[in-house]
Design an enzyme around this catalytic site. Structure first.
Site, PDB file in Angstrom:
ATOM      1  N   GLU A   8      11.249  -7.337   9.090  1.00  0.00           N
ATOM      2  CA  GLU A   8      11.618  -6.049   9.674  1.00  0.00           C
ATOM      3  C   GLU A   8      12.090  -5.033   8.655  1.00  0.00           C
ATOM      4  OE1 GLU A   8      10.851  -5.054  12.707  1.00  0.00           O
ATOM      5  OE2 GLU A   8       9.910  -7.036  12.736  1.00  0.00           O
ATOM      6  N   PRO A  41       6.611   1.723   5.080  1.00  0.00           N
ATOM      7  CA  PRO A  41       6.067   2.875   5.808  1.00  0.00           C
ATOM      8  C   PRO A  41       6.954   4.119   5.685  1.00  0.00           C
ATOM      9  CG  PRO A  41       6.400   0.967   7.272  1.00  0.00           C
ATOM     10  CD  PRO A  41       7.022   0.629   5.964  1.00  0.00           C
ATOM     11  N   ARG A  76      -8.774   1.292 -11.372  1.00  0.00           N
ATOM     12  CA  ARG A  76     -10.071   1.893 -11.694  1.00  0.00           C
ATOM     13  C   ARG A  76      -9.926   3.222 -12.435  1.00  0.00           C
ATOM     14  NH1 ARG A  76     -12.421   5.125  -8.259  1.00  0.00           N
ATOM     15  NH2 ARG A  76     -14.456   4.120  -8.217  1.00  0.00           N
ATOM     16  N   ASP A  93     -15.297  10.692  -8.154  1.00  0.00           N
ATOM     17  CA  ASP A  93     -14.845  10.035  -6.931  1.00  0.00           C
ATOM     18  C   ASP A  93     -14.636  11.029  -5.810  1.00  0.00           C
ATOM     19  OD1 ASP A  93     -14.710   7.498  -7.854  1.00  0.00           O
ATOM     20  OD2 ASP A  93     -12.558   7.533  -8.277  1.00  0.00           O
TER      21      ASP A  93
HETATM   22  N1  ADE Z   1       4.620  -2.062   4.734  1.00  0.00           N
HETATM   23  C1  ADE Z   1       4.409  -1.973   6.056  1.00  0.00           C
HETATM   24  N2  ADE Z   1       3.669  -0.905   6.364  1.00  0.00           N
HETATM   25  C2  ADE Z   1       3.387  -0.265   5.174  1.00  0.00           C
HETATM   26  C3  ADE Z   1       2.675   0.884   4.834  1.00  0.00           C
HETATM   27  N3  ADE Z   1       2.073   1.653   5.741  1.00  0.00           N
HETATM   28  N4  ADE Z   1       2.598   1.223   3.526  1.00  0.00           N
HETATM   29  C4  ADE Z   1       3.227   0.468   2.594  1.00  0.00           C
HETATM   30  N5  ADE Z   1       3.909  -0.637   2.859  1.00  0.00           N
HETATM   31  C5  ADE Z   1       4.003  -1.016   4.146  1.00  0.00           C
END
Ligand code: ADE
Length: 264
Positions: free
Chosen positions: A123, A96, A161, A176
């Site tokens: 984590e 994230p 794709r 797209d």
């Molecule tokens: N791992 C955990 N959350 C994620 C996300 N939002 N994007 C990519 N990998 C992740």
């Protein structure tokens, strides 16, 4: 069959290799592999962990919640991936904290020969992986998944794709949603009349210029009303500006409602 040396190769490093069995054996991804346009290799990080129990994670230094993926199994797995098929590769860690994935980034990734996706879990991943072994971190959105596996699927499907020949119709990716920074126009199929709800008559006109213009207008209308962030970045051509003027006139006539409510 395509010459497999020109195929785009995806390599996914994961603790959960079985996660990918079904998605990669369905639909477009399975056909793309059968045609030799795309190769997918799943690498079990645990195979590169040491000891009888093949432990790939450990407690975080400094304390804290959960377990952290260790650096050595990932480093060894990447070395093996490099030996298996030498040549340039782009290595991304899914987390994230990464750059937000987008159609634009997908287009860039589709030009690579080999794309390695490391799925983080628990984590987090020992920071030395990000510091020494990858080209970039990628996030698929501002939310937290339990691991990178779902993110890897999203990226493989979006990038695959775009590889020439993967979609039946060579024009499809350009059409797209989000190609060119606008949302896709609405589409319809039979019946032409569903409980009194009609398909827009222009689509039966047979006039392709008119249909293209209607589609562009609906793309612009949607983008402007639903995605102000995309709208702000859009460069409107002269013809787009004419279309926008029409949209604005229609809105004024309707009393400010820029998209009819879809439920009514
Ligand atoms: N791992 C955990 N959350 C994620 C996300 N939002 N994007 C990519 N990998 C992740």
């Amino acid at each position: 069959m395509n010459d497999s040396s020109s195929a785009l190769e995806f390599v996914i490093l994961t603790l959960f290799p079985r996660y990918f069995v079904s998605p990669f054996s369905e639909s477009i991804l399975s056909k793309a592999q059968a045609k030799g346009l795309v190769k997918v290799k799943i690498v079990d990080i645990r195979d590169f962990a040491e000891g009888r129990h093949r432990v790939a994670d450990d407690y975080p230094f400094g304390g804290g919640e959960g377990m952290v993926l260790k650096v050595e199994p990932i480093a060894r797995a990447l070395e093996q991936v490099g030996r298996d098929s030498p040549g340039p590769m782009r290595v991304a860690l899914l987390s994230p904290q990464g750059q937000l994935f987008s159609q634009e980034l997908a287009q860039e990734l589709a030009r690579q020969k080999k794309l390695v996706l490391i799925c983080g879990h628990y984590e987090g991943v020992d920071e030395r992986v990000a510091e020494h072994f990858i080209d970039q971190e990628i996030s698929i959105g501002d939310y937290v998944l339990s691991g990178g596996e779902a993110a890897a699927l999203v990226i493989v499907e979006t990038v695959a794709r775009l590889v020439p020949g993967v979609l039946g119709n060579p024009l499809s990716p350009g059409n797209d949603s989000l190609a060119g920074g606008v949302l896709k126009h609405p589409v319809y199929t039979r019946p032409a009349d569903y409980s009194g709800r009609q398909v827009p008559p222009v689509l039966f006109s047979g006039d392709h210029h008119k249909i293209d213009r209607w589609q562009r207008k609906e793309s612009l209308r949607r983008t402007r009303s639903r995605r102000p962030d995309l709208w702000a970045k859009l460069e409107l051509s002269e013809s787009d500006q004419e279309i926008l003027a029409e949209i604005e006139t229609e809105e004024r006539e309707r009393g400010g409602q820029d998209e009819p409510d879809s439920k009514n």
